[in-house]
Design a protein around this motif. Structure first.
Motif, PDB file in Angstrom:
ATOM      1  N   THR A  18       0.767  -1.100  -0.185  1.00 53.10           N
ATOM      2  CA  THR A  18      -0.025  -0.080   0.022  1.00 53.10           C
ATOM      3  C   THR A  18       0.932   1.203   0.015  1.00 53.10           C
ATOM      4  N   HIS A  19       0.423   2.422  -0.534  1.00 50.82           N
ATOM      5  CA  HIS A  19       1.155   3.665  -0.632  1.00 50.82           C
ATOM      6  C   HIS A  19       1.084   4.675   0.264  1.00 50.82           C
ATOM      7  N   PHE A  20       0.410   4.178   1.209  1.00 49.93           N
ATOM      8  CA  PHE A  20       0.200   5.131   2.664  1.00 49.93           C
ATOM      9  C   PHE A  20       0.080   4.296   3.855  1.00 49.93           C
ATOM     10  N   PRO A  21       0.626   4.674   4.863  1.00 52.41           N
ATOM     11  CA  PRO A  21       0.856   4.010   6.205  1.00 52.41           C
ATOM     12  C   PRO A  21      -0.415   3.564   6.848  1.00 52.41           C
ATOM     13  N   LEU A  22      -0.312   2.622   7.619  1.00 52.95           N
ATOM     14  CA  LEU A  22      -1.449   2.059   8.389  1.00 52.95           C
ATOM     15  C   LEU A  22      -1.378   2.328   9.754  1.00 52.95           C
ATOM     16  N   THR A  23      -2.726   3.168  10.355  1.00 53.86           N
ATOM     17  CA  THR A  23      -2.599   3.789  11.844  1.00 53.86           C
ATOM     18  C   THR A  23      -3.505   2.667  12.476  1.00 53.86           C
ATOM     19  N   THR A  24      -3.160   2.160  13.542  1.00 51.75           N
ATOM     20  CA  THR A  24      -3.800   1.058  14.187  1.00 51.75           C
ATOM     21  C   THR A  24      -4.111   1.583  15.671  1.00 51.75           C
ATOM     22  N   ALA A  25      -3.664   2.585  15.966  1.00 55.30           N
ATOM     23  CA  ALA A  25      -3.671   3.100  17.497  1.00 55.30           C
ATOM     24  C   ALA A  25      -5.267   2.961  18.087  1.00 55.30           C
ATOM     25  N   SER A  26      -6.301   3.159  17.417  1.00 55.06           N
ATOM     26  CA  SER A  26      -7.596   3.257  17.826  1.00 55.06           C
ATOM     27  C   SER A  26      -8.296   1.964  17.731  1.00 55.06           C
ATOM     28  N   PHE A  27      -7.699   1.060  17.257  1.00 52.46           N
ATOM     29  CA  PHE A  27      -8.219  -0.505  16.947  1.00 52.46           C
ATOM     30  C   PHE A  27      -8.452  -1.018  18.016  1.00 52.46           C
ATOM     31  N   THR A  28      -9.635  -1.736  18.053  1.00 47.35           N
ATOM     32  CA  THR A  28      -9.970  -2.910  19.250  1.00 47.35           C
ATOM     33  C   THR A  28      -9.288  -4.179  18.816  1.00 47.35           C
ATOM     34  N   ALA A  29      -9.183  -5.041  19.734  1.00 50.55           N
ATOM     35  CA  ALA A  29      -8.502  -6.422  19.219  1.00 50.55           C
ATOM     36  C   ALA A  29      -9.451  -7.131  18.194  1.00 50.55           C
ATOM     37  N   GLY A  30     -10.712  -6.582  18.220  1.00 48.39           N
ATOM     38  CA  GLY A  30     -11.601  -7.395  17.302  1.00 48.39           C
ATOM     39  C   GLY A  30     -11.151  -6.580  15.982  1.00 48.39           C
ATOM     40  N   LYS A  31     -11.073  -5.513  15.934  1.00 44.49           N
ATOM     41  CA  LYS A  31     -10.874  -4.485  14.581  1.00 44.49           C
ATOM     42  C   LYS A  31      -9.481  -5.068  13.990  1.00 44.49           C
ATOM     43  N   LEU A  32      -8.354  -5.062  14.858  1.00 45.04           N
ATOM     44  CA  LEU A  32      -7.323  -5.664  14.426  1.00 45.04           C
ATOM     45  C   LEU A  32      -7.344  -6.845  13.725  1.00 45.04           C
ATOM     46  N   TYR A  33      -8.097  -7.870  14.346  1.00 44.28           N
ATOM     47  CA  TYR A  33      -8.294  -9.143  13.617  1.00 44.28           C
ATOM     48  C   TYR A  33      -9.074  -8.888  12.453  1.00 44.28           C
ATOM     49  N   GLU A  34     -10.080  -8.240  12.274  1.00 46.69           N
ATOM     50  CA  GLU A  34     -10.940  -7.998  10.905  1.00 46.69           C
ATOM     51  C   GLU A  34      -9.671  -7.338  10.131  1.00 46.69           C
ATOM     52  N   ALA A  35      -9.038  -6.532  10.246  1.00 46.73           N
ATOM     53  CA  ALA A  35      -8.307  -5.717   9.217  1.00 46.73           C
ATOM     54  C   ALA A  35      -7.109  -6.748   8.702  1.00 46.73           C
ATOM     55  N   TRP A  36      -6.476  -7.451   9.764  1.00 46.75           N
ATOM     56  CA  TRP A  36      -5.555  -8.304   9.384  1.00 46.75           C
ATOM     57  C   TRP A  36      -6.424  -9.562   8.540  1.00 46.75           C
ATOM     58  N   MET A  37      -7.438 -10.075   8.685  1.00 44.48           N
ATOM     59  CA  MET A  37      -8.145 -10.925   8.070  1.00 44.48           C
ATOM     60  C   MET A  37      -8.223 -10.605   6.363  1.00 44.48           C
ATOM     61  N   MET A  38      -8.750  -9.480   6.369  1.00 44.39           N
ATOM     62  CA  MET A  38      -9.069  -8.691   5.063  1.00 44.39           C
ATOM     63  C   MET A  38      -7.567  -8.680   4.307  1.00 44.39           C
ATOM     64  N   LEU A  39      -6.534  -8.241   4.729  1.00 44.57           N
ATOM     65  CA  LEU A  39      -5.125  -8.044   4.097  1.00 44.57           C
ATOM     66  C   LEU A  39      -4.630  -9.501   3.875  1.00 44.57           C
TER      67      LEU A  39
END
Length: 250
Positions: A18-39
């Motif tokens: 990706t051509h821009f960075p990823l910010t995860t500071a506000s992610f809950t554990a569930g949303k981290l899992y969701e983003a990881w699964m999608m990627l």
């Protein structure tokens, strides 16, 4: 195996180039899992011959990759809007979204944690400012738990899937509707042919869900976590899912 961390999500995003960075500071554990699964699904499909590109939908370029933080639509408002993965191979043109809402036979909206739908359908929904209807091509329900998966959560998910399946079935004229009357529909379930339905969970045990989910056409996999020495795009459970997607879109 370990739980997914912000570093794991960032590594997957970096591997996707990706051509821009990823910010995860506000992610809950569930949303981290969701983003990881999608990627991870996007990376695995790319390894299997698909073009996978992150699409930024914000009118002003955001400072980071944006995922939906709550159930939403294809026509969000505001200057900062969630992006999605565009998937293409041959004549197939698809979009993958997180936390997108679909409308069921009852008229209710149901969030699908990770979903894949046709790009043409998504664009038509954007033009008409509508939600997609019925089952997506691929629907993933993600449950991030350290303990056991409750049967109640699985029942709730299957009820939403059935509501979507009824509309899909009615549209395809291939469902198993037993009776319809004004305001009522009596049925055992809809027809999920043409849709891949999965539950991925970090839970150690899924209990009775292991029996009830497959009975209604939904596969379930427990302990889907981060293997030691994991290389992004090479998770065995996600690899099996992507083989099914490949078979759906030859």
């Amino acid at each position: 195996m370990n739980m997914v961390t912000a570093v794991d999500v960032a590594n997957a995003a970096k591997t996707l180039a990706t051509h821009f960075p990823l910010t995860t500071a506000s992610f809950t554990a569930g949303k981290l899992y969701e983003a990881w699964m999608m990627l991870e699904v996007g990376l695995t499909l790319r390894r299997k011959g698909w073009q996978a590109d992150w699409i930024d939908t914000s009118p002003v370029r955001p400072s980071s990759m944006i995922f939906r933080g709550a159930p939403g639509s294809l026509t969000p408002r505001g200057r900062i809007r969630p992006g999605y993965l565009h998937l293409s191979r041959g004549r197939h043109d698809l979009e993958m979204h997180n936390s997108l809402q679909y409308r069921g036979m009852s008229g209710s909206l149901h969030e699908v944690d990770i979903s894949v739908l046709a790009a043409d359908e998504a664009n038509e929904c954007r033009r008409a400012n509508n939600s997609p209807v019925g089952l997506p091509y691929v629907g993933l329900e993600l449950k991030h738990y350290s303990g056991d998966l409750s049967i109640g959560l699985t029942r709730s998910m299957l009820m939403a899937t059935t509501d979507l399946a009824l509309l899909w079935s009615n549209r395809q004229m291939a469902g198993r509707l037993t009776h319809q009357a004004p305001g009522k529909t009596f049925t055992s379930m809809g027809n999920i042919d043409g849709s891949i339905s999965y539950v991925f969970t970090t839970a150690e045990n899924v209990g009775a869900s292991e029996r009830v989910a497959p009975f209604y056409g939904t596969a379930i996999a427990s302990r889907v976590r981060m293997p030691a020495g994991h290389v992004p795009g090479h998770h065995p459970e996600i690899d099996g899912l992507c083989d099914q997607i490949n078979a759906m879109f030859p």
